[in-house]
Design a protein around this motif. Structure first.
Motif, PDB file in Angstrom:
ATOM      1  N   ALA A  61     -22.687 -35.835  26.932  1.00  0.00           N
ATOM      2  CA  ALA A  61     -21.721 -36.750  27.555  1.00  0.00           C
ATOM      3  C   ALA A  61     -21.343 -36.337  28.968  1.00  0.00           C
ATOM      4  O   ALA A  61     -21.153 -37.194  29.835  1.00  0.00           O
ATOM      5  N   LEU A  62     -21.236 -35.032  29.229  1.00  0.00           N
ATOM      6  CA  LEU A  62     -20.735 -34.563  30.522  1.00  0.00           C
ATOM      7  C   LEU A  62     -21.829 -34.074  31.459  1.00  0.00           C
ATOM      8  O   LEU A  62     -21.575 -33.908  32.654  1.00  0.00           O
ATOM      9  N   GLY A  63     -23.029 -33.836  30.930  1.00  0.00           N
ATOM     10  CA  GLY A  63     -24.097 -33.311  31.775  1.00  0.00           C
ATOM     11  C   GLY A  63     -25.325 -34.198  31.828  1.00  0.00           C
ATOM     12  O   GLY A  63     -25.999 -34.276  32.859  1.00  0.00           O
ATOM     13  N   GLY A  64     -25.618 -34.871  30.716  1.00  0.00           N
ATOM     14  CA  GLY A  64     -26.802 -35.712  30.677  1.00  0.00           C
ATOM     15  C   GLY A  64     -28.078 -34.889  30.753  1.00  0.00           C
ATOM     16  O   GLY A  64     -28.083 -33.665  30.593  1.00  0.00           O
ATOM     17  N   LEU A  65     -29.183 -35.543  31.021  1.00  0.00           N
ATOM     18  CA  LEU A  65     -30.472 -34.858  31.082  1.00  0.00           C
ATOM     19  C   LEU A  65     -30.566 -33.935  32.289  1.00  0.00           C
ATOM     20  O   LEU A  65     -31.392 -33.022  32.318  1.00  0.00           O
ATOM     21  N   GLU A  66     -29.725 -34.164  33.315  1.00  0.00           N
ATOM     22  CA  GLU A  66     -29.755 -33.277  34.478  1.00  0.00           C
ATOM     23  C   GLU A  66     -29.294 -31.875  34.118  1.00  0.00           C
ATOM     24  O   GLU A  66     -29.705 -30.897  34.751  1.00  0.00           O
ATOM     25  N   MET A  67     -28.414 -31.762  33.134  1.00  0.00           N
ATOM     26  CA  MET A  67     -27.912 -30.466  32.677  1.00  0.00           C
ATOM     27  C   MET A  67     -28.374 -30.201  31.242  1.00  0.00           C
ATOM     28  O   MET A  67     -27.667 -29.560  30.466  1.00  0.00           O
ATOM     29  N   ALA A  68     -29.544 -30.675  30.886  1.00  0.00           N
ATOM     30  CA  ALA A  68     -29.991 -30.634  29.496  1.00  0.00           C
ATOM     31  C   ALA A  68     -30.126 -29.213  28.981  1.00  0.00           C
ATOM     32  O   ALA A  68     -30.603 -28.319  29.681  1.00  0.00           O
ATOM     33  N   THR A  69     -29.686 -29.022  27.745  1.00  0.00           N
ATOM     34  CA  THR A  69     -29.921 -27.785  27.012  1.00  0.00           C
ATOM     35  C   THR A  69     -31.046 -28.040  25.996  1.00  0.00           C
ATOM     36  O   THR A  69     -31.564 -29.153  25.897  1.00  0.00           O
ATOM     37  N   ILE A  70     -31.402 -27.000  25.261  1.00  0.00           N
ATOM     38  CA  ILE A  70     -32.463 -27.152  24.253  1.00  0.00           C
ATOM     39  C   ILE A  70     -32.119 -28.284  23.288  1.00  0.00           C
ATOM     40  O   ILE A  70     -32.963 -29.126  22.976  1.00  0.00           O
ATOM     41  N   GLU A  71     -30.873 -28.317  22.846  1.00  0.00           N
ATOM     42  CA  GLU A  71     -30.466 -29.313  21.860  1.00  0.00           C
ATOM     43  C   GLU A  71     -30.599 -30.729  22.407  1.00  0.00           C
ATOM     44  O   GLU A  71     -31.089 -31.634  21.727  1.00  0.00           O
TER      45      GLU A  71
ATOM     46  N   ALA B 250     -40.034 -29.861  17.326  1.00  0.00           N
ATOM     47  CA  ALA B 250     -40.066 -28.831  16.281  1.00  0.00           C
ATOM     48  C   ALA B 250     -40.291 -27.451  16.869  1.00  0.00           C
ATOM     49  O   ALA B 250     -39.666 -26.471  16.443  1.00  0.00           O
ATOM     50  N   ALA B 251     -41.181 -27.342  17.857  1.00  0.00           N
ATOM     51  CA  ALA B 251     -41.440 -26.041  18.491  1.00  0.00           C
ATOM     52  C   ALA B 251     -40.177 -25.526  19.178  1.00  0.00           C
ATOM     53  O   ALA B 251     -39.830 -24.337  19.075  1.00  0.00           O
ATOM     54  N   LEU B 252     -39.468 -26.400  19.870  1.00  0.00           N
ATOM     55  CA  LEU B 252     -38.217 -25.997  20.510  1.00  0.00           C
ATOM     56  C   LEU B 252     -37.171 -25.604  19.466  1.00  0.00           C
ATOM     57  O   LEU B 252     -36.401 -24.657  19.673  1.00  0.00           O
ATOM     58  N   ALA B 253     -37.143 -26.317  18.349  1.00  0.00           N
ATOM     59  CA  ALA B 253     -36.195 -25.984  17.279  1.00  0.00           C
ATOM     60  C   ALA B 253     -36.466 -24.595  16.719  1.00  0.00           C
ATOM     61  O   ALA B 253     -35.532 -23.841  16.415  1.00  0.00           O
ATOM     62  N   ILE B 254     -37.736 -24.236  16.577  1.00  0.00           N
ATOM     63  CA  ILE B 254     -38.077 -22.903  16.079  1.00  0.00           C
ATOM     64  C   ILE B 254     -37.597 -21.834  17.054  1.00  0.00           C
ATOM     65  O   ILE B 254     -36.982 -20.828  16.658  1.00  0.00           O
ATOM     66  N   VAL B 255     -37.853 -22.030  18.346  1.00  0.00           N
ATOM     67  CA  VAL B 255     -37.423 -21.056  19.358  1.00  0.00           C
ATOM     68  C   VAL B 255     -35.898 -20.922  19.348  1.00  0.00           C
ATOM     69  O   VAL B 255     -35.352 -19.809  19.358  1.00  0.00           O
ATOM     70  N   GLU B 256     -35.207 -22.055  19.306  1.00  0.00           N
ATOM     71  CA  GLU B 256     -33.747 -22.036  19.310  1.00  0.00           C
ATOM     72  C   GLU B 256     -33.206 -21.306  18.082  1.00  0.00           C
ATOM     73  O   GLU B 256     -32.282 -20.492  18.187  1.00  0.00           O
ATOM     74  N   THR B 257     -33.775 -21.568  16.918  1.00  0.00           N
ATOM     75  CA  THR B 257     -33.287 -20.964  15.678  1.00  0.00           C
ATOM     76  C   THR B 257     -33.544 -19.463  15.652  1.00  0.00           C
ATOM     77  O   THR B 257     -32.687 -18.692  15.203  1.00  0.00           O
TER      78      THR B 257
ATOM     79  N   ALA C 186     -33.574 -12.810  44.280  1.00  0.00           N
ATOM     80  CA  ALA C 186     -33.287 -14.239  44.408  1.00  0.00           C
ATOM     81  C   ALA C 186     -33.252 -14.879  43.026  1.00  0.00           C
ATOM     82  O   ALA C 186     -33.960 -14.446  42.110  1.00  0.00           O
ATOM     83  N   ARG C 187     -32.433 -15.915  42.898  1.00  0.00           N
ATOM     84  CA  ARG C 187     -32.286 -16.542  41.591  1.00  0.00           C
ATOM     85  C   ARG C 187     -33.620 -17.118  41.130  1.00  0.00           C
ATOM     86  O   ARG C 187     -34.202 -17.966  41.804  1.00  0.00           O
ATOM     87  N   PRO C 188     -34.126 -16.667  39.991  1.00  0.00           N
ATOM     88  CA  PRO C 188     -35.435 -17.146  39.518  1.00  0.00           C
ATOM     89  C   PRO C 188     -35.319 -18.503  38.836  1.00  0.00           C
ATOM     90  O   PRO C 188     -34.221 -18.974  38.521  1.00  0.00           O
ATOM     91  N   SER C 189     -36.451 -19.116  38.614  1.00  0.00           N
ATOM     92  CA  SER C 189     -36.497 -20.355  37.845  1.00  0.00           C
ATOM     93  C   SER C 189     -36.280 -20.021  36.375  1.00  0.00           C
ATOM     94  O   SER C 189     -37.028 -19.245  35.788  1.00  0.00           O
ATOM     95  N   LEU C 190     -35.232 -20.584  35.774  1.00  0.00           N
ATOM     96  CA  LEU C 190     -34.867 -20.231  34.406  1.00  0.00           C
ATOM     97  C   LEU C 190     -35.576 -21.085  33.371  1.00  0.00           C
ATOM     98  O   LEU C 190     -35.811 -20.625  32.256  1.00  0.00           O
ATOM     99  N   GLY C 191     -35.893 -22.306  33.718  1.00  0.00           N
ATOM    100  CA  GLY C 191     -36.454 -23.206  32.727  1.00  0.00           C
ATOM    101  C   GLY C 191     -35.381 -23.708  31.776  1.00  0.00           C
ATOM    102  O   GLY C 191     -34.211 -23.294  31.836  1.00  0.00           O
ATOM    103  N   LEU C 192     -35.763 -24.606  30.903  1.00  0.00           N
ATOM    104  CA  LEU C 192     -34.815 -25.216  29.976  1.00  0.00           C
ATOM    105  C   LEU C 192     -34.166 -24.187  29.061  1.00  0.00           C
ATOM    106  O   LEU C 192     -32.939 -24.164  28.891  1.00  0.00           O
ATOM    107  N   ILE C 193     -34.957 -23.303  28.462  1.00  0.00           N
ATOM    108  CA  ILE C 193     -34.425 -22.299  27.538  1.00  0.00           C
ATOM    109  C   ILE C 193     -33.550 -21.302  28.290  1.00  0.00           C
ATOM    110  O   ILE C 193     -32.469 -20.919  27.821  1.00  0.00           O
ATOM    111  N   GLY C 194     -34.004 -20.878  29.465  1.00  0.00           N
ATOM    112  CA  GLY C 194     -33.211 -19.945  30.262  1.00  0.00           C
ATOM    113  C   GLY C 194     -31.893 -20.551  30.701  1.00  0.00           C
ATOM    114  O   GLY C 194     -30.853 -19.875  30.675  1.00  0.00           O
ATOM    115  N   PHE C 195     -31.911 -21.828  31.110  1.00  0.00           N
ATOM    116  CA  PHE C 195     -30.660 -22.480  31.504  1.00  0.00           C
ATOM    117  C   PHE C 195     -29.711 -22.595  30.318  1.00  0.00           C
ATOM    118  O   PHE C 195     -28.498 -22.422  30.468  1.00  0.00           O
TER     119      PHE C 195
END
Length: 612
Positions: free
Chosen positions: A270-280, A296-303, A103-112
């Protein structure tokens, strides 16, 4: 006599000093370029990263731990990061998941973020490769112009592309109007994952197509002919001979697309808003909430993720350089040799593909222009009149169009003055294999792994707020200078990746001959290498100007004062106030300025900007 001897000694020292500088001018230039990057890129990024690993003045991994153990950010992996040694329990959880039919797992913000990047990459490659096949294998009127235009979507400002998609796919947009003619109910695509994937494909499919086309045109035709003469079928020759030669370019485009879509911001905003939020998008949201530690913590993970993926890109890119230019190319066949060819299955498939591409790539831009000229009663120039009214000092909106256009052009010119010489020096040192080439290769690639949002925050926290110096001095960079610094850091990698191949094609024996005749290293570079590499230099300059004009991520952070708004920021502000008409009018102006700045890539530069 003593004074005359002292004068001769001083003159001798001056000449030796001049000779020393003359012989080492290129390393000195590289050092200056490195110092520029240190100030405008590495220091600001380090400021952000320190926010994520320093708490109350002491080193701490608590911010990173909080992010990596929060299901909101990492989904089902939160427990794995919280208890990495509980392998037995994690294995049981994995088996239970398999028992439920995966079954599709919960991806979270980073996974999405990674999930939408994978979907966007698959869509970009699926759309881009057929285009590369057509451009490389068939000859038709306008082929060269179409090939030149394949890179234009890549340099269009993201916020402008979002406006185009908003205008085309809205409930009252052209797509639903067309569906209504055939009795089909309106399709709601805005603020969905599908529209985000399509918008990303708009950007990156042409990039994949251009890289693959350049590789396809460089394939040695003799290897394919030899395979066919030995009895290999057309399909066998493709997979055994042609595909391995195309693979590095295709994989490089794939990896680069993933990085760009993983760090997406204006499209999703512009096209997704916070409902489709990515890390950025979430980093931007945290900044607005003044939660700089989480940002900053999210920026480190993303980088870290981006750098890991870019390592693959560098590997594929080096294989492309190693392949060189083939002596013979595969002959192109006419696309439509006769009227009867229109009904061949391959030509029908190409026609269907052409219609889809026209809808995806031309539709949003035409829709944006049409929306800017349309009002409740039909054709109108009221949206452009609205912009002129704001220019004359209206109070309903604080953003005036002309200062935004002026700022964009001024910032682009200043960015070019920094990014072009920096990129040329790094490219020469990199290609010629001088000492420090590996380090410069890293310097040339690192900005691609760091988002404009992170760079903007770093400049804001570091140079804009001011850096204390010894003696009570304070280094402070504010306003337009800070924006130019961010744009220069973002654009110079594209200069390097256009200039380096052009420098690599210059015959090294010409440089050695100039040196043998007494020219210094810099004189040989200026008089021999750069004139022969002018195509790549012009292409790099065009990239720098166009990307600077369209840069939104860092600018929206640094241009909070109305005096420093640029065209992309103005478009976003108009759209944020739900004024689609003025937003599309400003977007049309932005489209015209960006396209005009980039047209020199093939007209003056000879169409040699095939690498990034």
């Amino acid at each position: 006599m003593a004074s005359e001897g002292a004068s001769r000694r001083a003159t001798g020292l001056t000449r030796r000093g001049y000779q020393w500088v003359r012989e080492r001018s290129l390393p000195i230039a590289a050092l200056v370029a490195g110092m520029v990057l240190l100030v405008v890129f590495y220091f600001p990024v380090a400021v952000v990263f320190l926010e994520g690993v320093v708490v109350d003045g002491l080193p701490s991994l608590a911010p990173l731990r909080e992010v990596l153990t929060d299901p909101f950010y990492v989904g089902v992996l939160a427990d794995v990061f919280a208890r990495p040694t509980a392998t037995g329990e994690h294995l049981d959880s994995l088996l239970r998941w398999a028992a439920t039919g995966f079954a599709r797992p919960s991806l979270g913000l980073i996974g999405f973020t990674a999930y939408q990047a994978v979907l966007s990459t698959v869509a970009s490659v699926a759309i881009g490769l057929p285009g590369a096949y057509i451009l490389a294998r068939y000859e038709f009127r306008g082929r060269r112009l179409l090939r030149s235009l394949t890179i234009l979507p890549f340099v269009l400002p993201g916020i402008m592309v979002a406006i185009g998609f908003f205008a085309m796919f809205s409930t009252n947009g052209p797509l639903n109007a067309l569906l209504g003619v055939f009795g089909v109910a309106p399709v709601e695509m805005l603020f969905t994952l599908e529209i985000i994937v399509l918008a990303h494909a708009f950007y990156n499919a042409p990039l994949v197509a251009r890289l693959a086309t350049a590789a396809w045109e460089g394939v040695d035709a003799r290897t394919v002919e030899t395979a066919r003469s030995l009895g290999a079928s057309r399909r066998r020759a493709f997979f055994d001979v042609l595909a391995p030669q195309l693979a590095p370019a295709v994989l490089a485009g794939t990896v680069l697309t993933f990085v760009f879509t993983f760090r997406t911001f204006p499209i999703v905003l512009a096209l997704g808003g916070l409902e489709m939020a990515t890390i950025e998008v979430w980093i931007f949201s945290r900044i607005q909430q003044l939660d700089l530690t989480t940002a900053a913590a999210l920026a480190i993970v993303e980088t870290v993720i981006s750098i890991g993926v870019l390592a693959l890109y560098l590997r594929f890119e080096s294989r492309q350089y190693g392949a060189g230019q083939a002596p013979t190319q595969i002959d192109r066949e006419p696309l439509l040799p006769s009227f009867r060819a229109l009904f061949r299955p391959s030509r029908v498939a190409i026609s269907v593909y052409g219609v889809f591409v026209a809808v995806l790539f031309i539709g949003p831009m035409v829709s944006m222009i049409a929306e800017s000229l349309t009002g409740p009663n039909g054709l109108t120039l009221s949206h452009y009149a609205f912009l002129f009214d704001r220019q004359s000092g209206g109070t309903a909106f604080q953003i005036k169009p002309w200062p935004a256009v002026r700022n964009s052009l001024l910032f682009a010119g200043a960015t070019l003055a920094i990014a072009l010489p920096t990129g040329i020096v790094v490219a020469v040192r990199r290609v010629r294999g001088d000492r420090g080439g590996v380090l410069l290769d890293v310097l040339a690639t690192a900005p691609l792994a760091v988002s404009g949002i992170v760079l903007g925050i770093g400049l804001l926290r570091g140079l804009v707020f001011g850096l204390p110096l010894p003696g009570g001095w304070r280094l402070q960079v504010t306003g337009g200078v800070a924006i130019v610094a961010a744009h220069a850091a973002a654009t110079y990698p594209f200069v390097v990746r256009n200039v380096a191949p052009a420098i690599g094609r210059v015959d090294l024996s010409l440089v050695e001959s100039a040196r043998a005749l007494g020219a210094s290293r810099v004189r040989a570079m200026v008089d021999v290498e750069l004139p022969l590499a002018v195509a790549g230099i012009v292409a790099g300059a065009a990239f720098a100007v166009a990307i600077s004009i369209g840069e939104f991520n860092s600018t929206v952070i640094l241009a909070e004062g109305g005096d420093y708004y640029t065209m992309p920021v103005a478009v976003e502000r108009y759209l944020g106030d739900r004024t689609l008409g003025p937003a599309t009018a400003m977007g049309t102006v932005l489209l015209a300025v960006t396209s005009a700045s980039f047209v020199v890539i093939d007209r003056v530069g000879g169409g040699r900007g095939d690498r990034l």
